[in-house]
Each structure stands twice: as C-alpha cells, then as structure tokens.
Design an enzyme around this catalytic site. Structure first.
Site, PDB file in Angstrom:
ATOM      1  N   ASP A  22       0.834  -1.216   0.000  1.00  0.00           N
ATOM      2  CA  ASP A  22       0.000   0.000   0.000  1.00  0.00           C
ATOM      3  C   ASP A  22       0.863   1.259   0.000  1.00  0.00           C
ATOM      4  OD1 ASP A  22      -2.333   1.434  -0.009  1.00  0.00           O
ATOM      5  OD2 ASP A  22      -2.707   1.219   2.136  1.00  0.00           O
ATOM      6  N   ASN A  24       1.297   3.470  -2.878  1.00  0.00           N
ATOM      7  CA  ASN A  24       1.836   3.946  -4.166  1.00  0.00           C
ATOM      8  C   ASN A  24       1.287   5.321  -4.520  1.00  0.00           C
ATOM      9  OD1 ASN A  24       3.019   1.453  -4.331  1.00  0.00           O
ATOM     10  ND2 ASN A  24       1.702   0.672  -5.963  1.00  0.00           N
ATOM     11  N   HIS A  39       2.726   3.509  -8.964  1.00  0.00           N
ATOM     12  CA  HIS A  39       2.591   2.075  -9.262  1.00  0.00           C
ATOM     13  C   HIS A  39       3.840   1.553  -9.978  1.00  0.00           C
ATOM     14  CE1 HIS A  39      -1.341   2.200  -7.698  1.00  0.00           C
ATOM     15  NE2 HIS A  39      -1.890   2.852  -8.694  1.00  0.00           N
ATOM     16  N   GLU A  69     -12.042  -4.841  -5.260  1.00  0.00           N
ATOM     17  CA  GLU A  69     -12.571  -3.486  -5.073  1.00  0.00           C
ATOM     18  C   GLU A  69     -11.827  -2.453  -5.923  1.00  0.00           C
ATOM     19  OE1 GLU A  69     -11.964  -5.579  -2.262  1.00  0.00           O
ATOM     20  OE2 GLU A  69     -14.089  -6.050  -2.490  1.00  0.00           O
ATOM     21  N   LEU A 133      11.103 -20.459  -4.793  1.00  0.00           N
ATOM     22  CA  LEU A 133      10.045 -19.605  -4.235  1.00  0.00           C
ATOM     23  C   LEU A 133       8.779 -19.664  -5.106  1.00  0.00           C
ATOM     24  CD1 LEU A 133       9.087 -17.149  -2.403  1.00  0.00           C
ATOM     25  CD2 LEU A 133      10.084 -15.673  -4.162  1.00  0.00           C
ATOM     26  N   ARG A 185       1.980  -5.154   5.950  1.00  0.00           N
ATOM     27  CA  ARG A 185       1.237  -4.087   5.283  1.00  0.00           C
ATOM     28  C   ARG A 185       2.066  -2.812   5.349  1.00  0.00           C
ATOM     29  NH1 ARG A 185      -4.959  -2.751   4.547  1.00  0.00           N
ATOM     30  NH2 ARG A 185      -4.596  -0.902   3.304  1.00  0.00           N
TER      31      ARG A 185
END
Ligand code: FPP
Length: 239
Positions: A22, A24, A39, A69, A133, A185
């Site tokens: 979160d 950007n 972004h 969303e 990974l 976050r």
C-alpha cells in the site's frame, strides 16, 4: 544471502509471507506526480522483494496486486496496473527461470481482461515445475469473493455433508499452499482490506509506516525479524 541460509540463522522463519503493498498513490502525490508513477515505482519494489525472498529461501510470497474493489478506480489507473502486470510477467520470465521461481494466481481469473488471464496462465504453465520460491499474484482477489467462489464449488460438487474447516479449504483458490505466517502491510493502515481472510486467520501482522515504493530489503528483513520474535499461540496458552 543464499537460498535456505536463513533457516539456519533464525529460529522462526515464515514459510509463507503475504504483502499488502500500500501507499503507491501517496508516494506519487507527495512528489507532485501522477498516481501511475507510484505504481511504476511499486513494481520496482515488488521485483526487488521477490528477489530477496527467493535468495532468503522463503517458500511462498503472496503479493496483493489488485483487489476485487480496485475496479472502482479510474479506467486509466486500472489499465495502467494491468499493463504493469503484463510487463512484469513478460519481462521477468528469464529471471523466474534462472531463480526457479514458480508463479501462481489467487483470485477470480474469469473477471480479468482476457489478455491478462491468458498471460498469467502461460507463465503459470511455464514455471509450474520450478521448486524455488512460489510467488502468488493476488489479482482480482478478494477474501470474501474467494470464500463465496469456494462455497459455489462446494455446492457444485454436492459435498456439503462432509463440511469441516479442512474439507472446505479444498475449495479455496490454492488449497495446497500453507496459510500465511506473516502478513506485512505498508503505508500504515491498520486493516485487512479483504486480503487472505480465511488463510490469514492466525497470521502475524507487521504494519510499516513506509510507503511501498520506499520499502527496502532491510525493511523486509526487519519485518521477518519482528515476526521471529513473536510468540504464536493460535488461541491456546503459552507452552
Ligand atoms: C496500493 O497503493 C497499490 C495497488 C493497488 C497496486 C499494486 C500494484 C503494484 C505494486 C504494481 C504491480 C506489481 C506486480 C507484482 C505486478 P494505492 O494506490 O492504494 O496507494 P494509496 O493508498 O497511497 O493511494
């Protein structure tokens, strides 16, 4: 740090890390730039983070790229993010091969632009044998949407009679992937934003004030160190 090395250095290493990338937009606004620039910088941070996680021997990394969303954003911003996803998948294929990175998807592929859904499917196929990974791109992903789609699959299979937490799990997007141990976050908000609602039930959260484009390898390692220092009780009492 070489692959797997971390396991010998610290006691509790997360097997699966989820990241809500979160900030950007705020990063770009703070510089008087377009949100899209944020972004673009965010993609650079994502690439570096994938490399770090791979070098550290982390097994699974889920990146929250685009939520169910996020369609509410302007058409320009949505197409820009989709173009970045395409650029990422095409541009990093050699890097995935060299580092044995397996790409996977979480979310509703049927709601994605066809071109993007096809691109993801191709990279999933191309990397499916890699044992390094696993990077799970949460794209058109919502935790509630995943649960509802799971319920629909369960009903279609007529399997309601045998319903337990473990059997229901088989109807989620990636049932073989262990639950996230750590959810990071960035940009300071204290909410889940519909990310891995079922799987993240017992995840440890680490929230950083830093905006995603400013996030560094040291921040990632510091978040893992904070996780390692915590005691996980899963609702029980101290051992
Ligand atoms: C949240 O910041 C970020 C997103 C919704 C987009 C995330 C996309 C990327 C990092 C680039 C693509 C990455 C890959 C791996 C393909 P925000 O725009 O909500 O920020 P704000 O809350 O400050 O406005």
């Amino acid at each position: 740090m070489k692959g797997g090395e971390l396991n010998t250095e610290t006691k509790k290493v997360p097997t699966h890390i989820g990241i809500i990338m979160d900030g950007n937009g705020r990063w770009a606004k703070g510089r008087g730039q377009m949100r899209t620039q944020g972004h673009l910088e965010g993609l650079t941070t994502a690439k570096k983070t994938v490399k770090t996680a791979s070098d550290m021997g982390i097994s699974y990394l889920t990146l929250y790229v685009f939520s169910t969303e996020n369609w509410k954003r302007t058409a320009d911003e949505v197409s820009f993010i989709m173009a970045l996803v395409k650029q990422y998948l095409k541009g990093e294929l050699n890097f995935f091969r060299e580092n044995r990175i397996r790409i996977r998807h979480a979310g509703d592929a049927s709601g994605l632009p066809h071109e993007i859904a096809r691109e993801i499917q191709e990279v999933i196929e191309d990397t499916k044998a890699f044992e390094g990974l696993q990077v799970i791109l949460a794209l058109n992903y919502g935790g509630r949407d995943e649960i509802i789609r799971g319920v629909r699959r369960l009903l279609a299979a007529d399997a309601q009679s045998d319903l337990t937490e473990e059997t229901f799990r088989q109807y989620l997007d990636n049932p073989d992937i262990p639950d996230p141990d750590l959810i990071i976050r960035t940009a300071g908000e204290m909410r889940t934003s519909n990310f891995l609602l079922w799987e993240g039930a017992y995840a440890e959260y680490v929230v950083s004030e830093k905006l995603w484009p400013d996030w560094t390898e040291d921040d990632f390692k510091a978040a893992i160190a904070r996780f390692s220092g915590r005691e996980r009780r899963y609702g029980g009492t101290k051992a």
